[in-house]
Design an enzyme around this catalytic site. Structure first.
Site, PDB file in Angstrom:
ATOM      1  N   CYS A 120       0.872  -1.177   0.000  1.00 17.07           N
ATOM      2  CA  CYS A 120       0.000   0.000   0.000  1.00 17.07           C
ATOM      3  C   CYS A 120       0.907   1.224   0.000  1.00 17.07           C
ATOM      4  O   CYS A 120       2.133   1.109  -0.064  1.00 17.07           O
ATOM      5  CB  CYS A 120      -0.916  -0.020   1.218  1.00 17.07           C
ATOM      6  SG  CYS A 120      -2.285   1.164   1.062  1.00 17.07           S
ATOM      7  N   CYS A 122      -0.127   4.220   2.064  1.00 15.18           N
ATOM      8  CA  CYS A 122      -0.519   5.185   3.091  1.00 15.18           C
ATOM      9  C   CYS A 122       0.570   5.452   4.138  1.00 15.18           C
ATOM     10  O   CYS A 122       0.642   6.534   4.697  1.00 15.18           O
ATOM     11  CB  CYS A 122      -1.829   4.775   3.755  1.00 15.18           C
ATOM     12  SG  CYS A 122      -1.796   3.141   4.474  1.00 15.18           S
ATOM     13  N   CYS A 130      -3.843   6.259   0.194  1.00 11.38           N
ATOM     14  CA  CYS A 130      -3.253   5.001  -0.276  1.00 11.38           C
ATOM     15  C   CYS A 130      -2.801   5.028  -1.733  1.00 11.38           C
ATOM     16  O   CYS A 130      -2.833   4.007  -2.424  1.00 11.38           O
ATOM     17  CB  CYS A 130      -4.245   3.865  -0.035  1.00 11.38           C
ATOM     18  SG  CYS A 130      -4.694   3.713   1.708  1.00 11.38           S
ATOM     19  N   LYS A 196     -12.203  -5.061   2.013  1.00 10.24           N
ATOM     20  CA  LYS A 196     -11.668  -4.223   3.080  1.00 10.24           C
ATOM     21  C   LYS A 196     -12.619  -3.055   3.289  1.00 10.24           C
ATOM     22  O   LYS A 196     -12.846  -2.264   2.369  1.00 10.24           O
ATOM     23  CB  LYS A 196     -10.278  -3.730   2.694  1.00 10.24           C
ATOM     24  CG  LYS A 196      -9.660  -2.808   3.731  1.00 10.24           C
ATOM     25  CD  LYS A 196      -8.211  -2.515   3.423  1.00 10.24           C
ATOM     26  CE  LYS A 196      -7.633  -1.514   4.387  1.00 10.24           C
ATOM     27  NZ  LYS A 196      -6.228  -1.232   4.118  1.00 10.24           N
ATOM     28  N   ARG A 206      -3.143   3.027  12.740  1.00  3.63           N
ATOM     29  CA  ARG A 206      -2.648   4.273  12.134  1.00  3.63           C
ATOM     30  C   ARG A 206      -1.688   4.994  13.072  1.00  3.63           C
ATOM     31  O   ARG A 206      -0.818   5.727  12.608  1.00  3.63           O
ATOM     32  CB  ARG A 206      -3.826   5.145  11.683  1.00  3.63           C
ATOM     33  CG  ARG A 206      -4.556   4.476  10.519  1.00  3.63           C
ATOM     34  CD  ARG A 206      -5.784   5.205  10.056  1.00  3.63           C
ATOM     35  NE  ARG A 206      -6.512   4.393   9.067  1.00  3.63           N
ATOM     36  CZ  ARG A 206      -7.710   4.682   8.588  1.00  3.63           C
ATOM     37  NH1 ARG A 206      -8.317   5.779   8.989  1.00  3.63           N
ATOM     38  NH2 ARG A 206      -8.291   3.891   7.703  1.00  3.63           N
ATOM     39  N   ARG A 218     -11.096   7.361   3.945  1.00  7.59           N
ATOM     40  CA  ARG A 218     -10.811   6.414   2.867  1.00  7.59           C
ATOM     41  C   ARG A 218     -12.094   5.864   2.225  1.00  7.59           C
ATOM     42  O   ARG A 218     -12.093   4.815   1.607  1.00  7.59           O
ATOM     43  CB  ARG A 218      -9.979   5.257   3.409  1.00  7.59           C
ATOM     44  CG  ARG A 218      -8.676   5.646   4.095  1.00  7.59           C
ATOM     45  CD  ARG A 218      -7.672   4.511   4.016  1.00  7.59           C
ATOM     46  NE  ARG A 218      -6.607   4.566   4.999  1.00  7.59           N
ATOM     47  CZ  ARG A 218      -5.635   5.477   5.045  1.00  7.59           C
ATOM     48  NH1 ARG A 218      -5.611   6.480   4.174  1.00  7.59           N
ATOM     49  NH2 ARG A 218      -4.696   5.397   5.970  1.00  7.59           N
ATOM     50  N   GLU A 234     -16.382  -8.000  -5.121  1.00  8.95           N
ATOM     51  CA  GLU A 234     -14.958  -7.718  -4.938  1.00  8.95           C
ATOM     52  C   GLU A 234     -14.129  -9.002  -5.039  1.00  8.95           C
ATOM     53  O   GLU A 234     -13.062  -9.011  -5.640  1.00  8.95           O
ATOM     54  CB  GLU A 234     -14.713  -7.050  -3.571  1.00  8.95           C
ATOM     55  CG  GLU A 234     -15.159  -5.603  -3.496  1.00  8.95           C
ATOM     56  CD  GLU A 234     -14.200  -4.643  -4.214  1.00  8.95           C
ATOM     57  OE1 GLU A 234     -13.166  -5.092  -4.735  1.00  8.95           O
ATOM     58  OE2 GLU A 234     -14.498  -3.435  -4.232  1.00  8.95           O
ATOM     59  N   LYS A 249     -11.639  -7.929   5.953  1.00 12.81           N
ATOM     60  CA  LYS A 249     -11.039  -7.075   6.984  1.00 12.81           C
ATOM     61  C   LYS A 249     -11.960  -5.910   7.279  1.00 12.81           C
ATOM     62  O   LYS A 249     -12.435  -5.296   6.332  1.00 12.81           O
ATOM     63  CB  LYS A 249      -9.697  -6.583   6.453  1.00 12.81           C
ATOM     64  CG  LYS A 249      -8.992  -5.594   7.343  1.00 12.81           C
ATOM     65  CD  LYS A 249      -7.760  -5.095   6.668  1.00 12.81           C
ATOM     66  CE  LYS A 249      -7.206  -3.970   7.503  1.00 12.81           C
ATOM     67  NZ  LYS A 249      -6.262  -3.179   6.819  1.00 12.81           N
ATOM     68  N   SER A 276      -6.342  -3.897  14.408  1.00 12.68           N
ATOM     69  CA  SER A 276      -5.786  -3.242  15.582  1.00 12.68           C
ATOM     70  C   SER A 276      -6.843  -2.868  16.623  1.00 12.68           C
ATOM     71  O   SER A 276      -6.654  -3.112  17.818  1.00 12.68           O
ATOM     72  CB  SER A 276      -5.008  -2.004  15.156  1.00 12.68           C
ATOM     73  OG  SER A 276      -5.822  -1.135  14.394  1.00 12.68           O
ATOM     74  N   TYR A 315      -2.614  -9.594  15.941  1.00 16.24           N
ATOM     75  CA  TYR A 315      -1.580  -9.133  16.875  1.00 16.24           C
ATOM     76  C   TYR A 315      -1.482 -10.063  18.076  1.00 16.24           C
ATOM     77  O   TYR A 315      -0.560  -9.955  18.871  1.00 16.24           O
ATOM     78  CB  TYR A 315      -1.897  -7.690  17.308  1.00 16.24           C
ATOM     79  CG  TYR A 315      -2.023  -6.779  16.097  1.00 16.24           C
ATOM     80  CD1 TYR A 315      -0.875  -6.291  15.471  1.00 16.24           C
ATOM     81  CD2 TYR A 315      -3.262  -6.482  15.543  1.00 16.24           C
ATOM     82  CE1 TYR A 315      -0.978  -5.511  14.327  1.00 16.24           C
ATOM     83  CE2 TYR A 315      -3.374  -5.699  14.402  1.00 16.24           C
ATOM     84  CZ  TYR A 315      -2.226  -5.219  13.791  1.00 16.24           C
ATOM     85  OH  TYR A 315      -2.324  -4.470  12.655  1.00 16.24           O
TER      86      TYR A 315
HETATM   87  C1  PBG Z   1      -2.793  -0.157   4.890  1.00 12.98           C
HETATM   88  C2  PBG Z   1      -3.373  -0.972   5.970  1.00 12.98           C
HETATM   89  C3  PBG Z   1      -4.192  -0.607   7.043  1.00 12.98           C
HETATM   90  C4  PBG Z   1      -4.350  -1.739   7.833  1.00 12.98           C
HETATM   91  C5  PBG Z   1      -3.668  -2.775   7.207  1.00 12.98           C
HETATM   92  N1  PBG Z   1      -3.090  -2.287   6.047  1.00 12.98           N
HETATM   93  C6  PBG Z   1      -4.721   0.714   7.461  1.00 12.98           C
HETATM   94  C7  PBG Z   1      -5.768   1.410   6.718  1.00 12.98           C
HETATM   95  O1  PBG Z   1      -6.308   0.938   5.729  1.00 12.98           O
HETATM   96  O2  PBG Z   1      -6.018   2.534   7.138  1.00 12.98           O
HETATM   97  C8  PBG Z   1      -5.101  -1.811   9.131  1.00 12.98           C
HETATM   98  C9  PBG Z   1      -4.729  -2.913  10.032  1.00 12.98           C
HETATM   99  C10 PBG Z   1      -5.170  -2.798  11.431  1.00 12.98           C
HETATM  100  O3  PBG Z   1      -5.970  -1.927  11.828  1.00 12.98           O
HETATM  101  O4  PBG Z   1      -4.708  -3.609  12.220  1.00 12.98           O
HETATM  102  N2  PBG Z   1      -3.639   0.351   3.964  1.00 12.98           N
END
Ligand code: PBG
Length: 326
Positions: A120, A122, A130, A196, A206, A218, A234, A249, A276, A315
């Site tokens: 990516c 970002c 991104c 996603k 982030r 986004r 998708e 995700k 996260s 994690y």
């Molecule tokens: C990159 C990306 C993100 C995450 C994984 N790859 C952040 C986003 O899309 O803002 C998030 C992973 C997480 O929250 O653990 N684009």
């Protein structure tokens, strides 16, 4: 005629009986462990919102993956945090950039480890979006694809086993497959972040990746969480374009989507990203003694697997590995 009385509790009578009839089992090989890598030496910066997770310099990241591998973890996903960001996020595909070096060093240190490279921009753009923006601040699809091609090539060259595009650009899997094949990386796989959602559950990530958008959100590229059926579209596009793995995700608020995708595309390995925010909420509540961290973790991860995920990016990977005992 009298039917035998229906009884369900016989199957729950003892722990061994319950184990015998249990449908869902977590295995160490289900997990992918995310690692954040930044420049420097001996750097191990704790991430406030994600207790137990750190930004690591490459030397520390190598130690961490060795430890994880010894615990039985078979795969990691790497995220880079560059010192310098620019409009285009060029550090993402610089062969001397942080992520390229990290992939190379991690793969060299533990060649058996399955190294996934998140692809990516970002974390690498000054604006935190991104990909490439126009003057109006809109994210441009096709110019971003051109950069993704370079990025995928560099990551494969550095030794990544799997490229995981996470930017939700249309056509991203197709151009990555082309780029890999043109360069002879036929065996480098693509794990697409196919489904996603634009989600507040990414907040702590982030902080960790220093990738919050400087303005806006986004929503013009990530999916709207009010939509479930769009996930099928998708995935269909990604399969046609050559994806080897699909992903949904976040995971926990999207178990219905995981189930739908698995039922529809049962022949595709499906990953779910236990993101996260899902991690941080458990950690925060556990710290106050409001929930039993270990039991909640196992229940959540089991539910993701039960919904249909084959692979879980989490994690909690190390904590789980310790419980499962390598
Ligand atoms: C990159 C990306 C993100 C995450 C994984 N790859 C952040 C986003 O899309 O803002 C998030 C992973 C997480 O929250 O653990 N684009």
């Amino acid at each position: 005629m009298k039917f035998p009385e229906t009884r369900a509790r016989r199957l729950r009578k003892t722990e061994n009986i319950r184990d015998m009839v249990a449908q869902t089992h977590l295995n160490i090989s289900d997990f992918v462990y995310p690692i954040f890598v930044r420049e420097g030496k001996n750097v191990k910066n704790p991430i406030d919102s994600m207790p137990g997770i750190y930004q690591l310099s490459i030397d520390e990241a190598v130690k961490e993956v060795k430890e994880a591998y010894l615990l039985g973890i078979k795969s990691v996903i790497l995220f880079g945090i560059p010192n310098v960001k620019d409009e285009l996020g060029t550090q993402a595909y610089d062969e001397n950039g942080i992520i390229a070096k990290a992939i190379y060093e991690v793969k060299s240190a533990v060649p058996e480890l399955v190294v996934v490279a998140d692809a990516c921009f970002c974390e690498y753009t000054s604006h935190g979006h991104c990909g490439v923006l126009n003057k109006e601040g809109e994210l441009l699809n096709d110019p971003t694809l051109d950069m993704l091609k370079k990025e995928a090539y560099v990551y494969a060259k550095m030794g990544a086993d799997i490229i995981a595009p996470s930017g939700m650009m249309d056509g991203m899997v197709k151009v990555i497959r082309e780029s890999l094949d043109e360069n002879g990386f036929y065996n480098t796989a693509i794990m697409s972040y196919s489904v996603k959602y634009s989600s507040s559950f990414y907040g702590p990530f982030r902080d960790a990746a220093e990738s919050a958008p400087a303005f806006g959100d986004r929503k013009s590229y990530q999916m709207d969480y009010r939509n479930a059926d769009e996930a099928i579209k998708e995935c269909m596009l990604d399969i046609e374009e050559g994806a080897d793995y699909l992903m949904v995700k976040p995971a926990l608020s999207y178990l219905d989507v995981i189930r739908n995708v698995k039922e529809r595309f049962e022949y595709m390995p499906l990953a779910a990203y236990n993101v996260s925010g899902e991690y941080s909420m458990v950690k925060a509540a556990a710290k106050r003694g409001w929930v039993d961290e270990k039991q909640i973790m196992i229940e959540m991860l089991t539910s993701i697997k039960r919904a249909g995920a084959d692979i879980i990016i989490t994690y909690f990977a190390k904590d789980m590995a310790k419980i499962l005992g390598g």
